[in-house]
Motif scaffolding. Structure first.
Motif, PDB file in Angstrom:
ATOM      1  N   LYS A  50       0.846  -1.192   0.000  1.00 13.56           N
ATOM      2  CA  LYS A  50       0.000   0.000   0.000  1.00 13.56           C
ATOM      3  C   LYS A  50       0.874   1.231   0.000  1.00 13.56           C
ATOM      4  O   LYS A  50       1.829   1.323   0.770  1.00 13.56           O
ATOM      5  CB  LYS A  50      -0.926   0.020   1.217  1.00 13.56           C
ATOM      6  N   ARG A  51       0.539   2.169  -0.890  1.00  7.74           N
ATOM      7  CA  ARG A  51       1.284   3.422  -1.000  1.00  7.74           C
ATOM      8  C   ARG A  51       0.333   4.590  -0.765  1.00  7.74           C
ATOM      9  O   ARG A  51      -0.839   4.534  -1.137  1.00  7.74           O
ATOM     10  CB  ARG A  51       1.929   3.567  -2.383  1.00  7.74           C
ATOM     11  N   GLY A  52       0.840   5.644  -0.172  1.00  9.88           N
ATOM     12  CA  GLY A  52       0.048   6.839   0.045  1.00  9.88           C
ATOM     13  C   GLY A  52       0.944   8.004   0.382  1.00  9.88           C
ATOM     14  O   GLY A  52       2.177   7.888   0.361  1.00  9.88           O
ATOM     15  N   SER A  53       0.342   9.145   0.679  1.00  8.55           N
ATOM     16  CA  SER A  53       1.131  10.330   0.995  1.00  8.55           C
ATOM     17  C   SER A  53       0.300  11.294   1.825  1.00  8.55           C
ATOM     18  O   SER A  53      -0.936  11.221   1.829  1.00  8.55           O
ATOM     19  CB  SER A  53       1.627  11.019  -0.279  1.00  8.55           C
ATOM     20  N   VAL A  54       0.987  12.200   2.507  1.00  9.51           N
ATOM     21  CA  VAL A  54       0.341  13.306   3.210  1.00  9.51           C
ATOM     22  C   VAL A  54       1.076  14.579   2.830  1.00  9.51           C
ATOM     23  O   VAL A  54       2.263  14.554   2.478  1.00  9.51           O
ATOM     24  CB  VAL A  54       0.366  13.114   4.743  1.00  9.51           C
ATOM     25  N   ALA A  55       0.388  15.685   2.865  1.00  3.19           N
ATOM     26  CA  ALA A  55       1.024  16.959   2.551  1.00  3.19           C
ATOM     27  C   ALA A  55       2.052  17.288   3.632  1.00  3.19           C
ATOM     28  O   ALA A  55       1.813  17.091   4.818  1.00  3.19           O
ATOM     29  CB  ALA A  55      -0.023  18.065   2.461  1.00  3.19           C
ATOM     30  N   GLY A  56       3.190  17.780   3.195  1.00  3.25           N
ATOM     31  CA  GLY A  56       4.223  18.139   4.166  1.00  3.25           C
ATOM     32  C   GLY A  56       5.565  18.294   3.495  1.00  3.25           C
ATOM     33  O   GLY A  56       5.776  17.830   2.371  1.00  3.25           O
ATOM     34  N   GLY A  57       6.473  18.921   4.186  1.00  2.55           N
ATOM     35  CA  GLY A  57       7.823  19.115   3.656  1.00  2.55           C
ATOM     36  C   GLY A  57       8.864  18.500   4.565  1.00  2.55           C
ATOM     37  O   GLY A  57       9.273  17.366   4.401  1.00  2.55           O
ATOM     38  N   LEU A 115       4.362   7.331   2.092  1.00  3.53           N
ATOM     39  CA  LEU A 115       4.379   6.135   2.920  1.00  3.53           C
ATOM     40  C   LEU A 115       4.184   4.914   2.036  1.00  3.53           C
ATOM     41  O   LEU A 115       3.327   4.915   1.137  1.00  3.53           O
ATOM     42  CB  LEU A 115       3.244   6.141   3.962  1.00  3.53           C
ATOM     43  N   THR A 116       4.972   3.870   2.280  1.00  2.00           N
ATOM     44  CA  THR A 116       4.805   2.605   1.582  1.00  2.00           C
ATOM     45  C   THR A 116       4.932   1.484   2.602  1.00  2.00           C
ATOM     46  O   THR A 116       5.855   1.489   3.426  1.00  2.00           O
ATOM     47  CB  THR A 116       5.869   2.409   0.486  1.00  2.00           C
TER      48      THR A 116
END
Length: 430
Positions: free
Chosen positions: A347-354, A401-402
């Motif tokens: 599962k792959r995903g992401s969140v906003a951020g630096g 994230l993975t």
């Protein structure tokens, strides 16, 4: 994010990008006297190319503009020059653009080369110009034909298949359908216009390729192939319309290359090791894969669809990969080529951020009882039956994230734990 990401410079098109292009042209032009320049199909590409070429010439470089071609075609032509510049944002949406920097061997500019460019771009000093030291701009004909001939020299056999090719409205439109026809196949070409407005998101993910999958099934084709915007990536669909994961394609190409050492990234499946290869893991980005292939390995790639064949070039070549896959499928259906490769839940995903406080994240994730961890790129935790990777994106202001595990339930637990810990850490940093 700094000026350079994991694959050159990339950002939303604005006046700052135009300013960066001008300074990049001056910086590259004073260091490399013969530069080959190309671009993809984005609406902003011609303007950025003109800014780059003007600055390159003003800095004293001679420029060869080879027009709208894929990044791998530019990499092939660049072997006869000092450097290559590709105006593209690869798989990013149409509102993005950027610049890729290539050495004559097809590899991306090294960290040291990038730092030299960054220093010049961030400097407030104006370049010193001399009216009698300007370079020239010339065209270089038949670049696509030369690239096709190069690929056909490795793969001369006829492959009489029916193939559907989704060019995605990108640079592959000018080469892949014609190359596969030259190889003896009947080609159904989709989205092969280059007006800069992509018919679907240019990243070649399964959810973006419904048209390709449907056409493969309805036309009874043997294979489906898709590229991203600049065609350094290639993904595939089997004759039943099943999207083949990049991890499985990595194994297919590695076996075909008879590779003993395979170079891939931290986010590739743990199944690659289980197939018997000695695996060398790098940070995320094809530039890291190519750099490691200079030292060791017979084949390399990323599960996103970027495949590096050292015998041809150190640049990921989606065109060459398409031809290699066609050659393989002409002897054995793709479904059979992958039948013995294990598949785990990912599962792959992401969140906003630096920015990301790795120490804080690592501490928060100890609840997963990791067996070991790596800080090579973000943080990767190796677990009993899987792993979790959290890292800042190199192309967008996101944190990715993975997670992978032996079962869907384990994968979901790992992913959700990682997501919860990451959000907690980000909120604490604010």
């Amino acid at each position: 994010m700094g000026l350079f990401g994991t694959s050159g410079i990339r950002r939303v098109v604005d006046d700052r990008l135009m300013e960066i292009a001008l300074k990049v042209g001056f910086s590259v032009g004073k260091r490399y006297r013969r530069v080959v320049l190309a671009g993809d199909s984005r609406t902003s590409t011609p303007a950025i190319k003109r800014i780059l070429s003007g600055a390159l010439v003003a800095a004293g470089a001679d420029v060869i503009d080879i027009g709208l071609v894929p990044t791998p075609t530019l990499a092939f032509i660049a072997r006869d020059f000092d450097a290559g510049l590709m105006v593209t944002a690869s798989h990013n949406p149409a509102e993005y653009n950027g610049i890729k920097f290539l050495n004559p061997d097809g590899s991306a500019f090294s960290y040291l080369q990038q730092q030299e460019i960054t220093k010049d771009v961030e400097s407030s000093r104006s370049p010193s110009l001399k009216w009698d030291s300007f370079g020239q701009i010339n065209a270089f004909p038949c670049t696509v034909e030369k690239h096709m001939e190069h690929i056909l020299s490795y793969l001369p056999d006829k492959c009489r298949l029916k193939v559907v090719v989704d060019c995605g409205g990108g640079a592959a439109s000018v080469i892949t359908p014609w190359l596969l026809q030259r190889m003896g196949s009947r080609v159904i070409s989709l989205n092969d216009t280059t007006h800069g407005f992509f018919p679907h998101p240019p990243e070649p993910l399964a959810e973006n390729l419904t048209g390709l999958i449907q056409t493969v099934r309805e036309s009874d084709a043997d294979l489906g192939i898709a590229h991203d915007g600049d065609a350094d990536r290639m993904v595939a669909v089997d004759k039943h319309g099943n999207f083949i994961s990049g991890d499985k394609m990595l194994v297919v190409f590695a076996r075909a290359a008879k590779a003993d050492k395979v170079v891939t990234t931290l986010d590739a499946s743990m199944s690659v090791e289980e197939m018997g290869f000695k695996v060398i893991r790098t940070a995320i980005g094809d530039n890291y894969v190519s750099e490691e292939l200079k030292r060791q390995g017979n084949f390399g790639g990323e599960p996103c669809g970027a495949w590096v064949f050292p015998e041809s070039s150190l640049c990921p070549d989606g065109i060459y990969a398409a031809a290699r896959l066609l050659n393989l499928v002409s002897r054995q259906p793709l479904a059979e080529l992958i039948s013995d490769i294990p598949e785990y839940s990912m599962k792959r995903g992401s969140v906003a951020g630096g920015g990301l406080n790795l120490s804080l994240v690592e501490e928060s994730l100890q609840c997963l009882n990791p067996l070991s961890s790596s800080l090579l790129d973000g943080i990767k935790l190796n677990l009993k039956d899987g792993w979790l990777l959290i890292r800042p994106s190199g192309t967008e202001p996101k944190i990715r994230l993975t997670a992978e595990a032996k079962t869907p339930e384990q994968c979901e637990t790992i992913y959700q734990t990682g997501l919860k810990c990451l959000k907690s850490c980000l909120s604490r940093e604010k």
